[in-house]
Design an enzyme around this catalytic site. Structure first.
Site, PDB file in Angstrom:
ATOM      1  N   LYS A 189     -12.145  -3.341  -2.879  1.00 27.07           N
ATOM      2  CA  LYS A 189     -11.934  -1.880  -3.015  1.00 27.07           C
ATOM      3  C   LYS A 189     -12.072  -1.434  -4.470  1.00 27.07           C
ATOM      4  CE  LYS A 189      -7.734  -2.145  -1.455  1.00 27.07           C
ATOM      5  NZ  LYS A 189      -7.675  -3.600  -1.241  1.00 27.07           N
TER       6      LYS A 189
ATOM      7  N   ARG B  27      -0.657   3.092   1.877  1.00 29.01           N
ATOM      8  CA  ARG B  27      -0.598   1.726   2.374  1.00 29.01           C
ATOM      9  C   ARG B  27       0.394   1.580   3.516  1.00 29.01           C
ATOM     10  NH1 ARG B  27      -2.350  -1.230  -2.406  1.00 29.01           N
ATOM     11  NH2 ARG B  27      -2.411  -3.429  -1.921  1.00 29.01           N
TER      12      ARG B  27
ATOM     13  N   ARG C 174     -10.916 -14.274  -8.975  1.00 32.81           N
ATOM     14  CA  ARG C 174     -10.841 -13.002  -9.716  1.00 32.81           C
ATOM     15  C   ARG C 174     -10.201 -13.192 -11.086  1.00 32.81           C
ATOM     16  NH1 ARG C 174      -8.240  -7.858  -7.047  1.00 32.81           N
ATOM     17  NH2 ARG C 174      -6.505  -9.275  -6.647  1.00 32.81           N
TER      18      ARG C 174
ATOM     19  N   ARG D  23      -4.368 -12.377 -12.146  1.00 31.34           N
ATOM     20  CA  ARG D  23      -3.196 -11.614 -11.699  1.00 31.34           C
ATOM     21  C   ARG D  23      -2.161 -12.556 -11.095  1.00 31.34           C
ATOM     22  NH1 ARG D  23      -5.415  -6.450  -8.375  1.00 31.34           N
ATOM     23  NH2 ARG D  23      -3.720  -7.116  -7.005  1.00 31.34           N
TER      24      ARG D  23
ATOM     25  N   ARG E 275       0.681 -11.098   0.884  1.00 28.03           N
ATOM     26  CA  ARG E 275      -0.086  -9.838   0.831  1.00 28.03           C
ATOM     27  C   ARG E 275      -0.904  -9.645   2.112  1.00 28.03           C
ATOM     28  NH1 ARG E 275      -3.245 -10.715  -4.480  1.00 28.03           N
ATOM     29  NH2 ARG E 275      -4.141  -8.660  -4.150  1.00 28.03           N
TER      30      ARG E 275
END
Ligand code: AP5
Length: 253
Positions: free
Chosen positions: A40, A119, A158, A191, A202
Site C-alpha cells: 500500500k 482499519r 523491507r 521496522r 499483524r
C-alpha cells in the site's frame, strides 16, 4: 505562507501550512486497503507522484511519535507505540484523534490517499461522519490482494528510511548504495514490527478487524479490487486502469 510539503503537513500535524501539488488531473480521494506488507505504501507514493494526491499514512504519524523523548510521550501515545511493536492495532480513539487533528488534509483541493486508515469498522464509520461533515466524497477504495507467503517475503526484506519514510526492499527495490536512502542518504532500518512474531499478530489482526471493510465498502459500490503481484510499476498500471474504468480522467497522461 507555506512552511511544509504536503507530506510533512500530514506528518507534523496542526500548525503547519502547505501548498497542494497540482498535476492537471482531477483531485482523487481514495482509501488504500490491504494486508500489512501488500504494498500500500509503495503504491501510495507512486500514485501520489502521478495523481498529485497526498499520501496520508496513520502508521507514519505513529512511528513519528517514536522520535519523542520517553518523557514527552503521553500515556496514550506510549501505550499505542507498545501495541504497534507487538503488531496489534492502536486503539480507535488514539487513531481518530490523529486524523481529526489533520482534517485539513481531507479537505485539501489536491485530494488524498488514505494509507492504513480506516482499519476497523468503527474507524470507517467515524471517517464517514467526518467526510460528510466536510462535504467530501470518496472516489474509490482500492483493495490490494496477494497470497500471504508473497506478502511475508515482502515484509522480511523491507528496509525504511526513518527520515523521509522512503521504502526499499533488499531484493526487489534495493537502494543504490547499500543501507542508505536514495533520497536523503540516511541509514535505512528494519521496522520493529517486521519481526516474524509481530508479523504473525499483524496478519491475524488484519483478518479479524480490517478485512470486514472489504464488504463494508463493496456493499456501497466503492470497492476496486487490484491484484498486487508483479513489480510496483505493474501494480501501478493495474491500479490506474481500474481507477480509469471507475473514475474516468481524460486529462491524465
Ligand atoms: P502501517 O504503517 O499502516 O503498516 P501496515 O498496514 O502494516 O502496512 P505496511 O506499511 O507494513 O505495508 P504496506 O502495505 O504499506 O507495504 P509496503 O509498500 O511498505 O501500520 C503499522 C502499525 O501502526 C499497525 O500494525 C498498527 O499498530 C498501527 N496503525 C496504523 N494505522 C492504524 C489504524 N488506522 N488503526 C490502528 N492502528 C494503526 O511494501 C512492503 C515491502 O514490499 C517493501 O519492502 C516494498 O519495497 C516491497 N514491495 C512493495 N510492492 C512491491 C512489489 N510490487 N513487488 C515487490 N516488492 C514490493
Amino acid at each position: 505562507m507555506t512552511d511544509a510539503t504536503p507530506r510533512q503537513r500530514w506528518l507534523l500535524g496542526p500548525g503547519h501550512d502547505c501548498e497542494p501539488r497540482t498535476t492537471g488531473t482531477r483531485p482523487y480521494r481514495l482509501i488504500l486497503l490491504g494486508a500489512p506488507g501488500v504494498g500500500k505504501g509503495t503504491q501510495a507514493a507512486l500514485l501520489s507522484a502521478r495523481l498529485g494526491a497526498c499520501q496520508l499514512s496513520t502508521g507514519d504519524v505513529l512511528r513519528g511519535a517514536r522520535t519523542l523523548d520517553a518523557c514527552d510521550r503521553s500515556p496514550a501515545i506510549a501505550a499505542a507505540l507498545d501495541a504497534m511493536s507487538r503488531g496489534e492495532l492502536v486503539p480507535d480513539d488514539v487513531v481518530l484523534q490523529i486524523v481529526r487533528e489533520r482534517v485539513d488534509c481531507l479537505r485539501c483541493g489536491g485530494g488524498f490517499l488514505l494509507d492504513g486508515f480506516p482499519r476497523t469498522l468503527a474507524q470507517a464509520d467515524a471517517l464517514d461522519a467526518l467526510l460528510a461533515h466536510e462535504r467530501v466524497e470518496l472516489d474509490a477504495v482500492v483493495s490490494y490482494e496477494l497470497p500471504i507467503p508473497a506478502i511475508v517475503a515482502r515484509l522480511s526484506g523491507r528496509r525504511v528510511c526513518p527520515a523521509c519514510k522512503a521504502v526499499f526492499h533488499l531484493e526487489t527495490q534495493p537502494p543504490r548504495v547499500a543501507g542508505r536512502c536514495d533520497h536523503c542518504g540516511t541509514a535505512l532500518v528494519q521496522r520493529d514490527d517486521d519481526r516474524p512474531e509481530a508479523v504473525r499478530v499483524r496478519m491475524e489482526t488484519y483478518a479479524e478487524a480490517t478485512a470486514p471493510l472489504i464488504d463494508y465498502y463493496g456493499s456501497r459500490g466503492l470497492l476496486v479490487r487490484v491484484p498486487a503481484h508483479g513489480a510496483p510499476d505493474d501494480v501501478l498500471r493495474r491500479t490506474l486502469g481500474a481507477l480509469d474504468a471507475r473514475v474516468p480522467a481524460p486529462s491524465r497522461a
